[in-house]
Enzyme design. Structure first.
Site, PDB file in Angstrom:
ATOM      1  N   HIS A  49       3.972  -7.517  -9.813  1.00 47.40           N
ATOM      2  CA  HIS A  49       3.470  -6.300  -9.171  1.00 47.40           C
ATOM      3  C   HIS A  49       4.168  -6.049  -7.829  1.00 47.40           C
ATOM      4  O   HIS A  49       4.083  -4.954  -7.284  1.00 47.40           O
ATOM      5  CB  HIS A  49       1.958  -6.442  -8.951  1.00 47.40           C
ATOM      6  CG  HIS A  49       1.170  -5.195  -9.165  1.00 47.40           C
ATOM      7  ND1 HIS A  49       1.553  -4.161  -9.998  1.00 47.40           N
ATOM      8  CD2 HIS A  49      -0.027  -4.800  -8.652  1.00 47.40           C
ATOM      9  CE1 HIS A  49       0.636  -3.208  -9.977  1.00 47.40           C
ATOM     10  NE2 HIS A  49      -0.323  -3.568  -9.167  1.00 47.40           N
ATOM     11  N   ASN A  66      -3.592  -0.074  -4.195  1.00 41.28           N
ATOM     12  CA  ASN A  66      -4.486   1.033  -4.543  1.00 41.28           C
ATOM     13  C   ASN A  66      -4.565   2.130  -3.493  1.00 41.28           C
ATOM     14  O   ASN A  66      -5.084   3.205  -3.765  1.00 41.28           O
ATOM     15  CB  ASN A  66      -5.903   0.502  -4.811  1.00 41.28           C
ATOM     16  CG  ASN A  66      -5.925  -0.454  -5.982  1.00 41.28           C
ATOM     17  OD1 ASN A  66      -4.911  -0.685  -6.644  1.00 41.28           O
ATOM     18  ND2 ASN A  66      -7.073  -1.021  -6.249  1.00 41.28           N
ATOM     19  N   ASP A  81       6.881  -1.446 -10.281  1.00 38.73           N
ATOM     20  CA  ASP A  81       6.900  -2.261 -11.496  1.00 38.73           C
ATOM     21  C   ASP A  81       6.389  -1.413 -12.656  1.00 38.73           C
ATOM     22  O   ASP A  81       5.531  -0.566 -12.466  1.00 38.73           O
ATOM     23  CB  ASP A  81       6.025  -3.513 -11.322  1.00 38.73           C
ATOM     24  CG  ASP A  81       4.569  -3.187 -10.999  1.00 38.73           C
ATOM     25  OD1 ASP A  81       3.699  -3.472 -11.838  1.00 38.73           O
ATOM     26  OD2 ASP A  81       4.289  -2.652  -9.908  1.00 38.73           O
ATOM     27  N   ASN A 123      -1.920   1.909 -10.389  1.00 41.12           N
ATOM     28  CA  ASN A 123      -2.787   2.316  -9.278  1.00 41.12           C
ATOM     29  C   ASN A 123      -2.018   2.769  -8.042  1.00 41.12           C
ATOM     30  O   ASN A 123      -2.479   3.649  -7.318  1.00 41.12           O
ATOM     31  CB  ASN A 123      -3.765   1.197  -8.927  1.00 41.12           C
ATOM     32  CG  ASN A 123      -4.804   1.016 -10.013  1.00 41.12           C
ATOM     33  OD1 ASN A 123      -5.152   1.955 -10.726  1.00 41.12           O
ATOM     34  ND2 ASN A 123      -5.297  -0.197 -10.163  1.00 41.12           N
TER      35      ASN A 123
END
Length: 186
Positions: A20, A66, A91, A112
């Protein structure tokens, strides 16, 4: 010409070198190749340098994934950078590991960080450099997968893929989205 390059990831040692955080890893290499260092600024780690007559402003949001849009929106306004000169490094589960692609716009596809950016900017019409991380995880284990490290075979390939990503970024700022897609998306 001014460009804002955003590497997506999460701050904190527990997230370092995870799938991530590939956006952070690419941003780090981009800065390193330009002999530039990041400073902790408002909502992001920030650096700036020039490349072939272009001013590059590179951020790694410190808002966590987020809330990435908050940092992107702030720095776009602060630096007065138009959306066509914004590139987000992200990613991507939908691409196999080893695939790097530039897209002029698109949906967040469940990511997100991209959802937050789209909500903050009110549009999905910004370029993104999609770094394939594959989808080799059991059903329901997506979060564990993206927050895990690259496996041994992937780690061997990572430096070349990160260099390729930097090549995409250099092309984006000098040749533009369309030409870069034609030349480098394979």
């Amino acid at each position: 010409m001014k460009y804002l390059i955003i590497g997506l990831g999460n701050i904190g040692p527990e997230y370092a070198d995870t799938r991530h955080n590939i956006g952070f890893m690419v941003a780090d290499e981009l800065a390193k190749q330009s002999h530039s260092s990041f400073f902790n600024m408002r909502l992001a780690y920030y650096t700036e340098f020039s490349y072939k007559g272009r001013s590059l402003f590179v951020i790694k949001p410190t808002t966590y994934m987020n809330l990435s849009g908050k940092a992107v929106n702030y720095w776009m306004q602060e630096l007065k950078i138009p959306i066509e000169n914004v590139l987000v490094i992200v990613d991507d589960l939908a691409l196999p590991f080893g695939t790097v692609r530039l897209k002029p716009k698109g949906s967040p596809a469940g990511h997100n960080g991209l959802k937050s950016i789209e909500a903050s900017l009110g549009t999905a019409a910004y370029a993104r450099l999609r770094f394939g991380i594959g989808d080799n995880f059991p059903k329901g284990r997506q979060v564990d997968y993206v927050l895990s490290g690259f496996d041994e075979d992937e780690q061997k390939e990572l430096p070349a893929l990160i260099d390729r990503s930097v090549e995409f970024i250099h092309s984006f700022v000098t040749a533009g989205t369309e030409l870069t897609m034609t030349r480098l998306n394979k």
